[in-house]
Motif scaffolding. Sequence first.
Motif, PDB file in Angstrom:
ATOM      1  N   LEU A   1      35.971  47.574  40.640  1.00  0.00           N
ATOM      2  CA  LEU A   1      37.276  47.028  40.227  1.00  0.00           C
ATOM      3  C   LEU A   1      37.148  45.528  39.969  1.00  0.00           C
ATOM      4  O   LEU A   1      37.902  44.734  40.492  1.00  0.00           O
ATOM      5  CB  LEU A   1      38.348  47.270  41.302  1.00  0.00           C
TER       6      LEU A   1
ATOM      7  N   ASN B   1      37.185  41.810  38.388  1.00  0.00           N
ATOM      8  CA  ASN B   1      38.225  41.055  37.694  1.00  0.00           C
ATOM      9  C   ASN B   1      37.888  39.590  37.497  1.00  0.00           C
ATOM     10  O   ASN B   1      38.475  38.930  36.651  1.00  0.00           O
ATOM     11  CB  ASN B   1      39.546  41.121  38.480  1.00  0.00           C
TER      12      ASN B   1
ATOM     13  N   ILE C   1      37.264  38.391  34.038  1.00  0.00           N
ATOM     14  CA  ILE C   1      38.445  38.254  33.170  1.00  0.00           C
ATOM     15  C   ILE C   1      39.130  36.913  33.414  1.00  0.00           C
ATOM     16  O   ILE C   1      39.501  36.201  32.483  1.00  0.00           O
ATOM     17  CB  ILE C   1      39.460  39.396  33.422  1.00  0.00           C
ATOM     18  N   LEU C   2      39.290  36.565  34.695  1.00  0.00           N
ATOM     19  CA  LEU C   2      40.000  35.324  35.019  1.00  0.00           C
ATOM     20  C   LEU C   2      39.267  34.096  34.504  1.00  0.00           C
ATOM     21  O   LEU C   2      39.878  33.069  34.224  1.00  0.00           O
ATOM     22  CB  LEU C   2      40.197  35.209  36.541  1.00  0.00           C
TER      23      LEU C   2
ATOM     24  N   ASN D   1      45.728  35.618  32.452  1.00  0.00           N
ATOM     25  CA  ASN D   1      45.587  36.499  31.298  1.00  0.00           C
ATOM     26  C   ASN D   1      44.712  35.870  30.214  1.00  0.00           C
ATOM     27  O   ASN D   1      44.018  36.554  29.485  1.00  0.00           O
ATOM     28  CB  ASN D   1      46.968  36.831  30.701  1.00  0.00           C
TER      29      ASN D   1
ATOM     30  N   GLU E   1      49.592  42.479  34.273  1.00  0.00           N
ATOM     31  CA  GLU E   1      48.562  41.452  34.169  1.00  0.00           C
ATOM     32  C   GLU E   1      47.257  42.123  33.789  1.00  0.00           C
ATOM     33  O   GLU E   1      46.986  43.251  34.217  1.00  0.00           O
ATOM     34  CB  GLU E   1      48.397  40.730  35.506  1.00  0.00           C
ATOM     35  N   VAL E   2      46.451  41.431  33.002  1.00  0.00           N
ATOM     36  CA  VAL E   2      45.221  42.019  32.474  1.00  0.00           C
ATOM     37  C   VAL E   2      44.347  42.576  33.608  1.00  0.00           C
ATOM     38  O   VAL E   2      43.824  43.684  33.524  1.00  0.00           O
ATOM     39  CB  VAL E   2      44.435  40.971  31.654  1.00  0.00           C
ATOM     40  N   SER E   3      44.226  41.792  34.697  1.00  0.00           N
ATOM     41  CA  SER E   3      43.341  42.219  35.777  1.00  0.00           C
ATOM     42  C   SER E   3      43.875  43.469  36.467  1.00  0.00           C
ATOM     43  O   SER E   3      43.118  44.400  36.765  1.00  0.00           O
ATOM     44  CB  SER E   3      43.166  41.080  36.775  1.00  0.00           C
ATOM     45  N   ALA E   4      45.177  43.525  36.710  1.00  0.00           N
ATOM     46  CA  ALA E   4      45.765  44.695  37.365  1.00  0.00           C
ATOM     47  C   ALA E   4      45.653  45.934  36.481  1.00  0.00           C
ATOM     48  O   ALA E   4      45.408  47.046  36.968  1.00  0.00           O
ATOM     49  CB  ALA E   4      47.236  44.421  37.703  1.00  0.00           C
TER      50      ALA E   4
ATOM     51  N   ARG F   1      43.333  46.550  34.254  1.00  0.00           N
ATOM     52  CA  ARG F   1      41.965  47.060  34.262  1.00  0.00           C
ATOM     53  C   ARG F   1      41.710  47.891  35.529  1.00  0.00           C
ATOM     54  O   ARG F   1      41.091  48.948  35.462  1.00  0.00           O
ATOM     55  CB  ARG F   1      40.941  45.912  34.169  1.00  0.00           C
ATOM     56  N   ASP F   2      42.207  47.430  36.662  1.00  0.00           N
ATOM     57  CA  ASP F   2      42.064  48.199  37.894  1.00  0.00           C
ATOM     58  C   ASP F   2      42.782  49.548  37.776  1.00  0.00           C
ATOM     59  O   ASP F   2      42.257  50.581  38.187  1.00  0.00           O
ATOM     60  CB  ASP F   2      42.640  47.423  39.088  1.00  0.00           C
TER      61      ASP F   2
END
Lengths: 284, 245
Positions: A65, A67, A70-71, A233, B125-128, B130-131
């Motif tokens: 998972l 991330n 992305i950040l 984002n 949100e992009v990160s959420a 993707r999860d």
Amino acid sequence: MHALTHTATATEPAVTRGETTKLGRAIVVTSGKGGVGKTTTTANLGTALAQRGARVALVDADIGLRNLDILLGLENRVQYHVLDVLDENASLDDALVADKHSDGLYLLAAAQSREKEEVDTEKMRALVASLRERFDYVIIDSPAGIEKGFKNAVAGAQEAIVVCTPEVSAVRDVDRVVGLLGNRFRPQLVINRVRPQLVKKGTMLSVEDVDAFLRLPLLGVIADEPQIIVTTNRGEPLALSRDGQTANAYHAIAARIAGEDVPAPRVEMPKPTLFERLFRGGRA
Amino acid sequence: MNLGAALATAGKRVILVDADIGLRNLDLVLGLEKRIVVDLVEVAEGRCQLRQALIRDKRFPALSLLPASQTRDKDAVTQEQFAAIVDQAAEAADYVLVDSPAGIEGGFRNAIAGATEAIVVTTPEVSAIRDADRVVGKLSDRALPIRLIVNRLRPEMVHTGDMLSVEDVCEVLGVELLGVIPDDEEIIDTTNRGEPLVLDDSKRLAAIFHKIVRRLEGEIVPFTRFGNGYRHGLLGRLFAGLTTG
């Protein structure tokens, strides 16, 4: 294997550190509860430390998972990940992705299509140890929860940052995580997503409430502002700038981590509205 | 928690199962933390009956909670034991809602072991997302029907282009939409106080949870449009009738 993805000049500084004898600090960022801002804190703290001239490696320990890429806006540049390094399919030099925005900042991404249970805790410990030889700071972004992924993320660290929102459930989870960490990590607290308006109205726990319950050294207080979502984002951490309360709060956290004496963290409370001034406080 | 309370308000018998062993919270947000005597792990180990561990919520006679253990690990319970508990609960209730821990490790696999349907909650949100996409993939492997709740939507940010819209999220995930919950201080306030907000029909969000319940029951209910005018202030509340009807 070298210079597959980077130019020689881009990889070289990652390999050689100025003073070779002193090991860098390995700090795990964790929380128990999901969605409280571990990854946002990691990305911004890493950016702020790099902007101070430190050499920083960010390790995404959320296998499956991920991330952090992305950040940081690095998702297209990831070629190898933590498990490739642990399985010796790639060298550290090949797997470390240089950040787009900050010199000295590197990302070691997590594998997206693998499982946390595949990671060997001892290998993870060794990986963090070898990163400490090359970087001033190794910041490990832990997954939510307290299962194997958490234990792997903690394995090589000497220090911990616990991230909490002013909600009773998040506070309880942090309290539990601090218990699980034991006496080794000297956990320091970041209180995230504080909404001064709500604290003032009494609908949200205040920094003092959280502090009184957890009794941890307070590293920083971050206000909940839309700009965080926007920058997340967009893949550009807020700490790239020094404009505004929140960006500066991250820079103050970095300064505190670096051992500088910085004034105690606080969030600007909203000024009394005209209404409240007229009625001398009202509910506040 | 709010969905469970809304189902109970609609006359359904509901059992909430907290699957977050070691990091339980459902008891806290329901305000039931002081009434826990025995927990899910003890039921799994056969040391007590399911009905002994269930805590009835006095405000909602049809709602009970099976609390997680706080001092044990996720691997204290096997998937088989978990599935057996959910099966047993399903015999005594119309709905068994299993609150999964974050992540996709053992605790997640336990939580979905006995389930026949799944609700995936994401923020825009992009990160959420993707999860959530990864979780949807895992659930699809088990052939579980999936529906989506988009949480913490800030309509004013969608309007300015600073936040993904519900349509964007649905398109990425390709999952049927069950509900949209705006980011509202009511949630923070009520969870901190341990009071499900559906207790109070004057709450802005209560109507949203009641609509989700009707959709779960198979009704086709139009989605609330959150105009740019959805605000928390006095002005917003004056116009709330127009935007959240």
